[in-house]
Scaffold this motif. Structure first.
Motif, PDB file in Angstrom:
ATOM      1  N   ALA A  16       0.803  -1.101   0.098  1.00 47.99           N
ATOM      2  CA  ALA A  16       0.145  -0.015   0.000  1.00 47.99           C
ATOM      3  C   ALA A  16       0.913   1.251  -0.116  1.00 47.99           C
ATOM      4  O   ALA A  16       0.558   2.280  -0.781  1.00 47.99           O
ATOM      5  CB  ALA A  16      -0.885  -0.104   1.253  1.00 47.99           C
ATOM      6  N   ASN A  38     -10.306   3.374  -1.252  1.00 48.53           N
ATOM      7  CA  ASN A  38     -10.453   2.732   0.052  1.00 48.53           C
ATOM      8  C   ASN A  38     -12.015   2.413   0.197  1.00 48.53           C
ATOM      9  O   ASN A  38     -12.486   2.684   1.385  1.00 48.53           O
ATOM     10  CB  ASN A  38      -9.843   3.381   1.171  1.00 48.53           C
ATOM     11  N   ASP A  92      -6.207   1.805   3.410  1.00 51.97           N
ATOM     12  CA  ASP A  92      -5.283   1.121   2.807  1.00 51.97           C
ATOM     13  C   ASP A  92      -5.673  -0.276   2.242  1.00 51.97           C
ATOM     14  O   ASP A  92      -4.954  -1.183   1.988  1.00 51.97           O
ATOM     15  CB  ASP A  92      -3.929   0.892   3.420  1.00 51.97           C
TER      16      ASP A  92
END
Length: 402
Positions: free
Chosen positions: A78, A101, A160
């Protein structure tokens, strides 16, 4: 994809990487970043990448794994994705990427799987992931369109975790590796020459044989086939996975996490009232490497009934596109096989990712490059993924496979 040669320029290379999709290209790029000065050759049988798992992936990233190492790998992934331009030297040609997200939402309809989610949550929380456990009422409050009467627990993380542009990450691994001097050749490896406990040559379908110092097996679903050329057996086989993009007549009023129904069927946000759904048949055999035929009946028999039951708004949808991909499925424990073979020490594995390879490619390429350059890991220690557990039949089970 551009940049492929028709034949190698040299008769021998310090590193030969078999497979030029995201794992092989990540390894090649990381070698250039770490100051490796030897010759690197990447051999790719299909330079179009039309049927590569890299191309056909859902292109999502998550931290909801059951082992700390897999969580750490995705946390680095990420960070890497969202700093791609700076990682690539601040090159203005490289876009700035973000993760969408919307998260992953695992749903449990019995106490057994709820306990798995609770155990996973403890590991994730200790690693700093943002996972939350949700009661059915809390799921309903966050996603009012979802049916929850049969549920016991949910697990959701929206930090993330979600969609990222994996094709762009792959493209820049490939481009930057080439620009730094890595050779890519469009050919197929058909055999390996061994002398004692070392691979000394890589035989190509074109008839050439190139010498090698180190061989990296990054050949995806063909991982077991390539390993067998070195007299090594690994439990990897191609498993087919089916995917659909749908348009909802009535779009949901908020983003939909990648929702994993207890049936194993999953569906996620795409945008603009479109969604992506996927799954596999109840019978899930190994398939041929080139078998990408669709099971057209699976949509009506399994996928649509489950997602429409969970989310009634999906009772009225139109299929826009559909395709089949393949996992390089690790039969032992659905985890990666990495590192060197204990006897054929210059043969390195990058195999068996079982559907989470794209998100793991930054960390896995880095780790493999560290092994080649330094003889050991300098960042994340991947030792628990090494071949030794395969030889011993000692499973390191990842309990959060989709």
């Amino acid at each position: 994809m551009q940049g492929f040669q028709t034949e190698p320029k040299h008769d021998a290379y310090d590193v030969v990487i078999i497979g030029g999709a995201i794992m092989g290209s990540s390894t090649a790029w990381w070698l250039t970043q770490m100051g490796f000065t030897g010759r690197v050759l990447v051999v790719e049988r299909d330079p179009s990448y039309e049927q590569a798992a890299t191309t056909l992936s859902f292109s999502c990233i998550r931290q909801q794994f059951s082992t700390e190492l897999n969580i750490r790998i995705s946390q680095f992934g990420a960070e890497f994705v969202q700093s791609l331009r700076s990682r690539m030297g601040g090159d203005d040609r490289v876009p700035e990427l973000k993760i969408q997200n919307f998260g992953y939402l695992y749903l449990a309809d019995d106490e057994d799987f709820a306990n798995v989610l609770r155990a996973n949550h403890a590991v994730q929380a200790a690693a700093g992931a943002g996972t939350r456990l949700l009661t059915p009422d809390q799921i309903k409050a966050e996603f009012p369109f979802m049916m929850v009467d049969d549920l016991v627990l949910g697990s959701l993380n929206t930090r993330d975790e979600g969609y990222f542009d994996g094709s762009t990450v792959f493209d820049w691994f490939h481009r930057k590796a080439r620009e730094a001097g890595v050779e890519y050749v469009a050919d197929e490896v058909v055999g390996l020459d061994l002398s004692g406990a070392q691979v000394t040559g890589v035989r190509l379908k074109s008839g050439r044989t190139v010498g090698c110092g180190t061989v990296v097996n990054a050949s995806g679903t063909r991982g077991a086939k390539v390993a067998a050329m070195a007299g090594i057996s690994i439990p990897i086989e191609p498993r087919k996975r089916f995917n659909w993009v749908i348009q909802a007549e009535t779009p949901l009023d908020r983003s939909l996490p990648l929702t994993i129904d207890p049936s194993g069927v999953f569906v996620r946000e795409v945008g603009g009232g479109t969604y992506m759904a996927g799954g596999h048949a109840d019978v899930d055999p190994a398939v041929e490497f080139d078998d990408f035929t669709m099971d057209h009946g699976l949509w009506m028999e399994k996928i649509w009934p489950y997602i429409a039951t969970r989310i009634p708004a999906f009772e009225a949808v139109k299929v826009i596109s559909e395709w089949a991909g393949q996992y390089d499925y690790n039969l032992l424990d659905q985890n990666a096989i990495t590192g060197p073979h204990p006897e054929v020490a210059n043969f390195l594995f990058l195999n068996g990712f079982s559907g989470h390879g794209l998100q793991q490619s930054p960390a896995m390429g880095r780790a493999t490059a560290e092994l080649i350059l330094h003889g050991g890991y300098r960042t994340l220690d991947m030792t628990e993924f090494h071949f030794g557990r395969i030889a011993e039949g000692r499973a390191l089970v990842e309990g959060a496979i989709i």
